[in-house]
Enzyme design. Structure first.
Site, PDB file in Angstrom:
ATOM      1  N   GLN A  46      -7.667   1.553   5.181  1.00 46.17           N
ATOM      2  CA  GLN A  46      -8.386   1.086   6.359  1.00 46.17           C
ATOM      3  C   GLN A  46      -9.856   0.763   6.078  1.00 46.17           C
ATOM      4  O   GLN A  46     -10.471  -0.002   6.813  1.00 46.17           O
ATOM      5  CB  GLN A  46      -8.302   2.135   7.480  1.00 46.17           C
TER       6      GLN A  46
ATOM      7  N   SER B 134      -4.282  -1.554   0.642  1.00 41.17           N
ATOM      8  CA  SER B 134      -3.274  -2.528   1.043  1.00 41.17           C
ATOM      9  C   SER B 134      -3.969  -3.801   1.502  1.00 41.17           C
ATOM     10  O   SER B 134      -4.827  -3.767   2.392  1.00 41.17           O
ATOM     11  CB  SER B 134      -2.419  -1.951   2.172  1.00 41.17           C
ATOM     12  N   ALA B 135      -3.583  -4.947   0.928  1.00 41.34           N
ATOM     13  CA  ALA B 135      -4.311  -6.192   1.150  1.00 41.34           C
ATOM     14  C   ALA B 135      -4.251  -6.684   2.592  1.00 41.34           C
ATOM     15  O   ALA B 135      -5.219  -7.268   3.090  1.00 41.34           O
ATOM     16  CB  ALA B 135      -3.774  -7.272   0.216  1.00 41.34           C
ATOM     17  N   HIS B 136      -3.116  -6.486   3.272  1.00 38.39           N
ATOM     18  CA  HIS B 136      -3.020  -7.043   4.621  1.00 38.39           C
ATOM     19  C   HIS B 136      -3.910  -6.316   5.620  1.00 38.39           C
ATOM     20  O   HIS B 136      -4.081  -6.780   6.748  1.00 38.39           O
ATOM     21  CB  HIS B 136      -1.564  -7.065   5.114  1.00 38.39           C
TER      22      HIS B 136
ATOM     23  N   CYS C   7       6.368   6.956  23.117  1.00 35.15           N
ATOM     24  CA  CYS C   7       7.279   6.005  23.742  1.00 35.15           C
ATOM     25  C   CYS C   7       7.205   4.628  23.099  1.00 35.15           C
ATOM     26  O   CYS C   7       8.011   3.761  23.400  1.00 35.15           O
ATOM     27  CB  CYS C   7       6.972   5.886  25.228  1.00 35.15           C
TER      28      CYS C   7
ATOM     29  N   GLY D 114       0.813  -1.206   0.000  1.00 33.53           N
ATOM     30  CA  GLY D 114       0.000   0.000   0.000  1.00 33.53           C
ATOM     31  C   GLY D 114       0.846   1.255   0.000  1.00 33.53           C
ATOM     32  O   GLY D 114       0.504   2.249  -0.639  1.00 33.53           O
ATOM     33  N   THR D 115       1.979   1.209   0.710  1.00 36.14           N
ATOM     34  CA  THR D 115       2.886   2.360   0.726  1.00 36.14           C
ATOM     35  C   THR D 115       3.445   2.635  -0.664  1.00 36.14           C
ATOM     36  O   THR D 115       3.507   3.787  -1.110  1.00 36.14           O
ATOM     37  CB  THR D 115       4.025   2.118   1.724  1.00 36.14           C
TER      38      THR D 115
END
Length: 462
Positions: free
Chosen positions: A177, A194-196, A320, A69-70
Site C-alpha cells: 500500500q 504489488s504493481a496494481h 456482509c 504481490g500475494t
C-alpha cells in the site's frame, strides 16, 4: 463515475500504458536467449529491475519479479522460514496483516510451526515494545506491513526493525500500500509489493531479499529470477510496472499533499454530517489517500450498492460484503465497528469536486438505509414509565446490523444499572455490540454461552 477504491487497484497510470504498449513490440522475446531479440528483451528486463530496485532501496540483484504481490508474500515467508529452520519455527506477525500473510502463517502452523500474533491499538498500530516482546530465541521471521490496507494506519517499521535487528530476526515488510508514496524505512530484510496498487498492471509483484538474509526458495527449482519466481517473465507488464513506479514516485510529494487535504475534509465532514459514525484509523500517521469510517445501524453491502447507484465506487470491511460472512480481521483486531463500514481510497488525480459531491450524497444515503432497516433515530426516547429489571432480545438468525438495532431500541426500557441480553448467532455481533457500547456510553458486560449462538450482555449506564 468517481472511482474511490485505489487501495484495491489503482487505475492504470498513463506511463504504464505507454510502457506496456512499447514493450509489447520490443520485449516479447525470451530474455534468457543470446540472439538479438533476446538481448533486447534482456536489456528491458535489466532496466526495469534497476528502476524498481532504486525505488525500493535495494540492489538490483536483491530484487525479483513475481506474478503478484500475494505470490511475493508467500514466497518470501516460505523461503525465509526454510532458510532459518535451524534457528526455529516461530513466526511473529501483527494482527492486521494482509490476508496473504495470515494464510502463510496458517499454513506454517498446519505444518508444525508456531505463530505469535501481535495485537494493535484502536488506531490499528502495533506497540513496538509489544512486538519486541513477541520475538523469541526460536523466532525465524517477523512480518509487519508498512501501512494498513483497510484503514491506512502506518506502522512503526523503523522501531520494530531495530528491535528485530537486536534479536537477530529478519523482518519482512509488506509494502504493497505504501511503496508508491515513498520508500520504506531502513532496517527490513525482505520486502514485498504489488504493481496494481500504484497504477501498474496487475500480475506483477516484487520480492526483495537483502544480501546476508538466509533464504531457501521453496517448491520446484526454476532457472529464472534467481530461482525465486518460476516461470517465464511477463516482460511487458514488468516494464510497465517499473516505469509507472518511477512516475508515481515523482508525483507523490505534491499529490500526497493534495489528497491528504481531501481526506482530512472527508474525515471531518463525515463526522459532522452523519450521526452515529466512527472514523477509524490513525488521524495523523496514515497514508495520504485513504480513510475508513463505519456507520451504526447500517448494512455495509446495502450502503455500497446505494453509493454505486449514485456512481461512487467504494469498498468496505463489513462482513456482509465478503463471501465468508466474517467481519474484517483488521476492524476486529482494532475493536471498532465493522458493519456499515466504508473505505474511501482516492487515486491520484481525484478532483475535489467529486469528493464534495460524495459528501453531499452520503448523509442522505445513510439515512435512507437506516430507515429501511428500522433503525432508531439519534434523539433519545422518553424514559419508560416502569423500566424493566432486565430484558432479553432474540436476534438469532438475523444478520447485523439487526441485533445492534434491536439492542438500541430497548436499552432505555430497562432501569439504569439493569441489563439487556442479546441472543445472536451472527459473527459480526461479537464485534459490533461492544463497539456500540463504546460509542453509546453503555457497559459491555461480556459474552456468555447460549443454546444457539451467543448471549451478549449489556448494562445500561445512562
Amino acid at each position: 463515475m468517481p472511482y474511490f477504491d485505489a487501495a484495491s487497484a489503482a487505475p492504470l497510470h498513463p506511463v504504464a500504458r505507454q510502457a506496456l504498449l512499447a514493450a509489447l513490440d520490443e520485449g516479447w522475446a525470451d530474455p534468457a536467449r543470446l540472439y538479438r531479440e533476446g538481448r533486447r528483451a534482456r536489456l528491458l528486463l535489466d532496466a526495469a529491475r534497476e528502476a524498481a530496485a532504486e525505488a525500493v532501496g535495494c540492489r538490483p540483484d536483491e530484487l525479483v519479479f513475481t506474478s503478484s504481490g500475494t505470490t511475493a508474500v508467500h514466497a518470501g515467508i516460505a523461503g525465509a522460514l526454510s532458510g532459518r529452520r535451524r534457528v526455529g519455527r516461530h513466526l511473529a506477525h501483527s494482527a492486521v496483516e494482509h490476508s496473504s500473510v495470515l494464510h502463510s502463517a496458517a499454513a506454517h502452523e498446519a505444518a508444525g510451526g508456531s505463530c505469535t500474533e501481535v495485537p494493535v491499538d484502536r488506531f490499528g498500530a502495533v506497540d513496538p515494545a509489544a512486538y519486541g516482546a513477541a520475538l523469541r530465541a526460536d523466532t525465524a521471521l517477523a512480518c509487519l506491513q508498512s501501512a494498513n490496507h483497510e484503514v491506512g494506519t502506518e506502522q512503526p517499521v523503523a522501531e520494530v526493525a531495530a528491535l528485530c535487528a537486536q534479536a537477530g530476526v529478519p523482518l519482512l515488510v509488506d509494502a504493497a500500500q505504501s511503496l508508491g508514496w515513498g520508500p520504506v524505512p531502513a532496517g527490513w530484510s525482505l520486502l514485498t509489493a504489488s504493481a496494481h496498487k500504484w497504477g501498474g498492471p496487475a500480475g506483477v509483484g516484487l520480492l526483495a531479499v537483502r544480501k546476508g538474509t538466509r533464504f531457501s526458495p521453496q517448491g520446484p527449482a526454476g532457472e529464472r529470477e534467481s530461482g525465486r519466481s518460476p516461470g517465464f517473465e511477463n516482460l511487458p507488464a514488468i516494464v510497465a510496472a517499473a516505469a509507472s513506479l518511477r512516475a508515481v514516485r515523482g508525483e507523490a510529494a505534491a499529490e500526497a499533499v493534495r489528497l491528504r487535504a481531501l481526506v482530512d475534509r472527508i474525515r471531518s465532514v463525515v463526522a459532522e454530517r452523519v450521526p452515529d459514525v466512527e472514523v477509524v484509523g490513525d488521524p495523523v500517521r496514515r497514508l495520504p489517500h485513504l480513510v475508513t469510517f463505519s456507520c451504526l445501524y447500517v448494512d455495509g453491502e446495502t450502503l455500497l450498492h446505494e453509493l454505486d447507484r449514485r456512481e461512487f465506487s467504494v469498498s468496505s470491511g463489513s462482513s456482509c460484503t465478503s463471501s465468508t460472512l466474517t467481519p474484517s480481521h483488521v476492524l476486529g483486531a482494532m475493536g471498532v465497528l465493522s458493519e456499515g463500514n466504508v473505505r474511501v481510497s482516492l487515486p491520484p488525480g481525484t478532483a475535489g469536486a467529486d469528493v464534495d459531491r460524495f459528501l453531499e450524497v452520503l448523509p442522505g444515503v445513510v439515512a435512507e438505509v437506516r430507515e429501511r432497516f428500522g433503525a432508531p433515530v439519534s434523539a433519545s426516547a422518553p424514559p419508560s414509565p416502569a423500566p424493566a429489571a432486565s430484558l432479553v432480545v432474540d436476534a438469532l438468525g438475523r444478520r447485523c446490523p439487526i441485533p445492534v438495532i434491536e439492542l438500541a431500541k430497548v436499552i432505555e426500557e430497562v432501569a439504569v444499572g439493569a441489563t439487556v441480553t442479546v441472543l445472536a448467532d451472527d459473527e459480526a455481533a461479537r464485534l459490533d455490540i461492544p463497539a456500540w457500547c463504546e460509542m453509546r456510553g453503555q457497559e459491555y458486560v461480556g459474552e456468555e454461552p447460549a443454546d444457539r449462538g451467543s448471549a451478549y450482555v449489556v448494562r445500561r449506564l445512562g
